[in-house]
Design an enzyme around this catalytic site. Sequence first.
Site, PDB file in Angstrom:
ATOM      1  CD  GLN A  52       2.418  52.297  64.270  1.00  0.00           C
ATOM      2  OE1 GLN A  52       3.411  52.716  64.838  1.00  0.00           O
ATOM      3  NE2 GLN A  52       2.503  51.513  63.229  1.00  0.00           N
TER       4      GLN A  52
ATOM      5  CE1 TYR B  48     -16.792  59.899  74.736  1.00  0.00           C
ATOM      6  CE2 TYR B  48     -15.126  59.642  76.434  1.00  0.00           C
ATOM      7  CZ  TYR B  48     -15.578  59.389  75.145  1.00  0.00           C
ATOM      8  OH  TYR B  48     -14.817  58.652  74.276  1.00  0.00           O
TER       9      TYR B  48
ATOM     10  CG  HIS C  93     -12.081  62.121  73.237  1.00  0.00           C
ATOM     11  ND1 HIS C  93     -10.853  61.650  73.651  1.00  0.00           N
ATOM     12  CD2 HIS C  93     -12.982  61.241  73.712  1.00  0.00           C
ATOM     13  CE1 HIS C  93     -11.018  60.530  74.334  1.00  0.00           C
ATOM     14  NE2 HIS C  93     -12.301  60.268  74.395  1.00  0.00           N
TER      15      HIS C  93
ATOM     16  CD  GLU D 152     -10.326  61.564  79.132  1.00  0.00           C
ATOM     17  OE1 GLU D 152     -10.965  61.748  80.185  1.00  0.00           O
ATOM     18  OE2 GLU D 152      -9.114  61.334  79.114  1.00  0.00           O
TER      19      GLU D 152
ATOM     20  NE  ARG E 187     -10.099  58.925  83.028  1.00  0.00           N
ATOM     21  CZ  ARG E 187      -9.897  58.319  81.880  1.00  0.00           C
ATOM     22  NH1 ARG E 187     -10.634  57.287  81.528  1.00  0.00           N
ATOM     23  NH2 ARG E 187      -8.943  58.720  81.084  1.00  0.00           N
TER      24      ARG E 187
HETATM   25  P1  NAP Z   1       5.756  54.740  52.773  1.00  0.00           P
HETATM   26  O1  NAP Z   1       4.851  55.056  53.882  1.00  0.00           O
HETATM   27  O2  NAP Z   1       5.370  53.714  51.788  1.00  0.00           O
HETATM   28  O3  NAP Z   1       6.020  56.120  52.022  1.00  0.00           O
HETATM   29  C1  NAP Z   1       6.839  56.195  50.912  1.00  0.00           C
HETATM   30  C2  NAP Z   1       6.827  57.623  50.368  1.00  0.00           C
HETATM   31  O4  NAP Z   1       7.634  57.651  49.231  1.00  0.00           O
HETATM   32  C3  NAP Z   1       5.462  58.096  49.938  1.00  0.00           C
HETATM   33  O5  NAP Z   1       5.310  59.414  50.377  1.00  0.00           O
HETATM   34  C4  NAP Z   1       5.473  58.003  48.420  1.00  0.00           C
HETATM   35  O6  NAP Z   1       4.694  59.076  47.976  1.00  0.00           O
HETATM   36  C5  NAP Z   1       6.942  58.124  48.089  1.00  0.00           C
HETATM   37  N1  NAP Z   1       7.345  57.298  46.961  1.00  0.00           N
HETATM   38  C6  NAP Z   1       6.996  56.023  46.676  1.00  0.00           C
HETATM   39  N2  NAP Z   1       7.614  55.602  45.563  1.00  0.00           N
HETATM   40  C7  NAP Z   1       8.370  56.637  45.123  1.00  0.00           C
HETATM   41  C8  NAP Z   1       9.232  56.797  44.025  1.00  0.00           C
HETATM   42  N3  NAP Z   1       9.427  55.835  43.149  1.00  0.00           N
HETATM   43  N4  NAP Z   1       9.829  58.005  43.878  1.00  0.00           N
HETATM   44  C9  NAP Z   1       9.627  58.991  44.758  1.00  0.00           C
HETATM   45  N5  NAP Z   1       8.830  58.877  45.822  1.00  0.00           N
HETATM   46  C10 NAP Z   1       8.205  57.705  45.996  1.00  0.00           C
HETATM   47  O7  NAP Z   1       7.168  54.313  53.291  1.00  0.00           O
HETATM   48  P2  NAP Z   1       8.069  54.893  54.464  1.00  0.00           P
HETATM   49  O8  NAP Z   1       7.863  56.321  54.695  1.00  0.00           O
HETATM   50  O9  NAP Z   1       9.426  54.442  54.082  1.00  0.00           O
HETATM   51  O10 NAP Z   1       7.574  54.142  55.717  1.00  0.00           O
HETATM   52  C11 NAP Z   1       7.650  52.731  55.776  1.00  0.00           C
HETATM   53  C12 NAP Z   1       6.647  52.200  56.740  1.00  0.00           C
HETATM   54  O11 NAP Z   1       7.005  52.534  58.053  1.00  0.00           O
HETATM   55  C13 NAP Z   1       5.271  52.768  56.471  1.00  0.00           C
HETATM   56  O12 NAP Z   1       4.354  51.739  56.306  1.00  0.00           O
HETATM   57  C14 NAP Z   1       4.945  53.509  57.676  1.00  0.00           C
HETATM   58  O13 NAP Z   1       3.625  53.235  58.101  1.00  0.00           O
HETATM   59  C15 NAP Z   1       5.910  53.003  58.731  1.00  0.00           C
HETATM   60  N6  NAP Z   1       6.272  54.137  59.560  1.00  0.00           N
HETATM   61  C16 NAP Z   1       5.295  54.775  60.216  1.00  0.00           C
HETATM   62  C17 NAP Z   1       5.592  55.871  60.948  1.00  0.00           C
HETATM   63  C18 NAP Z   1       4.492  56.620  61.639  1.00  0.00           C
HETATM   64  O14 NAP Z   1       3.345  56.241  61.572  1.00  0.00           O
HETATM   65  N7  NAP Z   1       4.774  57.686  62.314  1.00  0.00           N
HETATM   66  C19 NAP Z   1       6.875  56.318  61.037  1.00  0.00           C
HETATM   67  C20 NAP Z   1       7.875  55.645  60.355  1.00  0.00           C
HETATM   68  C21 NAP Z   1       7.539  54.542  59.600  1.00  0.00           C
HETATM   69  P3  NAP Z   1       4.364  59.373  46.458  1.00  0.00           P
HETATM   70  O15 NAP Z   1       4.252  58.036  45.790  1.00  0.00           O
HETATM   71  O16 NAP Z   1       3.094  60.159  46.487  1.00  0.00           O
HETATM   72  O17 NAP Z   1       5.493  60.187  45.956  1.00  0.00           O
HETATM   73 FE1  SF4 Z   2      -1.129  50.582  71.833  1.00  0.00          FE
HETATM   74 FE2  SF4 Z   2       0.593  48.584  72.015  1.00  0.00          FE
HETATM   75 FE3  SF4 Z   2       1.305  50.842  70.783  1.00  0.00          FE
HETATM   76 FE4  SF4 Z   2       1.021  50.712  73.443  1.00  0.00          FE
HETATM   77  S1  SF4 Z   2       2.536  49.651  72.208  1.00  0.00           S
HETATM   78  S2  SF4 Z   2       0.224  52.288  72.116  1.00  0.00           S
HETATM   79  S3  SF4 Z   2      -0.718  49.338  73.621  1.00  0.00           S
HETATM   80  S4  SF4 Z   2      -0.280  49.422  70.145  1.00  0.00           S
END
Ligand code: NAP
Ligand code: SF4
Length: 674
Positions: free
Chosen positions: A340, A167, A253, A165, A215
């Site tokens: 996450q 290290y 990494h 990794e 490892r």
């Molecule tokens: P979010 O993360 O809160 O993003 C909402 C997006 O909409 C932002 O980009 C925001 O940017 C925009 N927005 C907010 N209010 C707005 C408005 N009134 N008009 C236009 N744009 C607006 O919500 P999400 O994308 O729906 O995700 C929901 C949750 O699911 C999040 O907490 C996320 O962590 C989780 N999730 C995570 C992943 C991942 O990590 N891969 C994937 C899917 C979901 P601006 O305000 O700058 O425009």
């Molecule tokens: Fe980590 Fe749990 Fe997500 Fe697996 S499911 S990657 S252990 S948080």
Amino acid sequence: MTAYPHLLAPLDLGFTTLKNRVLMGSMHTGLEETRDWNRVAEFYATRARGGVALMVTGGMAPNAEGGVFPGAAGLFSDDDIANHKIVTDRVHDAGGKIAMQILHAGRYAYSQDCVSASAVKSPISPFPPKELDADGIEKQISDIVTAAVRARQAGYDGVEVMGSEGYFLNQFLVTHVNKRTDEWGGSYENRMRLPIEVVTRVREAVGADFILIYRLSMIDLIPNGSTWAEVVQLAKAIEAAGATILNTGIGWHEARIPTIATSVPRAAFSWVTKKLMGEVGIPVITSNRINTPQVAEDVLSDGCADMVSMARPFLADPDFVAKAAAGQAAQITPCIACNQACLDHTFSGKMSTCLVNPRACYETELVLSPASAVKTVAVVGAGPAGLSTALALSERGHKVSIFEKAKQIGGQLNMAKQVPGKEEFWGLVEYYEAMVAEAGIKLRLGEVADVDALAGFDEVVIATGVLPRDPAIPGQDGSNVLSYIDVLRGKAPVGKRVAVIGAGGIGFDVAEFLVTDDSPTDDLQAWLTEWGVADPQDVRGGVAAAGPQPEPPVREVTLLQRKAQKLGKNLGKTTGWIHRAALQMKNVKMIGGVNYERIDADGLHVSYGEARENPTLIAVDTIVLCAGQVPERSLADALIAAGRTCHVIGGADVASELDAKRAIDQGTRLAATL
Ligand code: NAP
Ligand code: SF4
């Protein structure tokens, strides 16, 4: 007859026998740093009871300069030995075996005191390392040996010497970090002298009847990494120096190729370990993205390795092996490789846990004990919040009914599973289906619960989730505007040129969905080509000379946000770069700092900055709204208006920044108290 004969076969190491072929790989959870040794012991003992043959602890620093960060855990004193003995005793009482990982971070240490072969700063650390002189190298070896001796005194069954990794030991192997001209640098024989010396001296110090895992980086995934011939040469020398087992490390990494994220195909690198089989006589372990008993069994039966290492799957389910052995694989809580709650926490200085199992690392605090009085509980909503609450309540003995207005369980997980690279969510929904059936929970699908339907229950849990936020953009009612729900549920046709409004997790997911036809996660060769992974036998480090070769995007996508900052800034700490890189490879345009002026048949009209300058038409066929969510609280409000009490959780409670991690954690913690 078990379905997993290779996985469950014992492994004779000569002086000791492992009861099956499963190693719980090292994870830096942050537990050891709490110095709450009862809590640490319970974490490992829980997994020992769950049947894993051998566990490796999180990395223990051999000295201050080798710690991953200042204050990183190690075995520095007699007191430490006594503390670690609490852990090893508890593991042995539970029928398990445990090895301590000795991790010297070298130039990856987040410290001004970091050391390495040469003073070459790593791209992922702000601190340039000091070049060690000959005495300095001797001190590092001696400290690693001392750590191994102390590990034996503390009752560990062995040690794992971390040589991969990127290290410390790995750093000596490659010429772009090791620029020395003394006996520790120059020729490959000189560059591999340090790992061999370490293994030789550890073996001499701990005796023959102590497990010594090394490892070894099988594919560095960095330019100028080791050649395959060097890997084999090192492996043979490490065997000769006295290692008991060789474990696989994949990628430094600092590599810009994902190695463990959810979009990496299952067992994506076992072919690399397989190349070493037959080159050495000691057992070889393979690793990375192995998360079900069947994948592990297939890897072993295919001759890729003698053992498998799984790490995060043991956060998700400590009883992984026991359930596999009992024919209950469908009941194993699956690790979806999201990072996450584990790695993202580690890299934010927070205690690791698990998105699908919030009890991980909280075994002594979040306890699902039998309820003192059995209650009838209605849970409304079968998304992650409702499902996890229902299962935890049922585990405690309560009688649970789930009301779900859709014809299937899973809520937003059913959208996530449509996204290329998120195929693991299928398994998570299937797991919940299996567990709800197993627990005898009454599932009332297709039923909209109202105040009357919920009368008569002792407790009501509202997990009704979220509704899409209305961004109120003039023209958004046009036929060229869709919500992310229409898109991810596959209900609506989407044009060739698309603007995605909102660049949160869902905006990124939708963009990925729109530019990808066939998910490379389902096709290992396609994925390796997409990210530019080559056979290390053909090219140093396994980095393809041509670089990443993604399939062309199937649509032209522009991803937008109002904030004038880098898009995807709030995505997962360890996975955000992968999402950004994946979209960049597909030529997705990312634009921040916009105002949405209006939508018409020509597309999306935006302006920039507070002064709403530079009016621009983004000419597209379709606009997809991914502007976040608001809580769906109508039922909760109706109950409260009717004078009823209820518990509101998940998105129905707080929608902003909602993710499955918070929803499941909140639901499980509520269930522990009812
Ligand atoms: P979010 O993360 O809160 O993003 C909402 C997006 O909409 C932002 O980009 C925001 O940017 C925009 N927005 C907010 N209010 C707005 C408005 N009134 N008009 C236009 N744009 C607006 O919500 P999400 O994308 O729906 O995700 C929901 C949750 O699911 C999040 O907490 C996320 O962590 C989780 N999730 C995570 C992943 C991942 O990590 N891969 C994937 C899917 C979901 P601006 O305000 O700058 O425009
Ligand atoms: Fe980590 Fe749990 Fe997500 Fe697996 S499911 S990657 S252990 S948080």
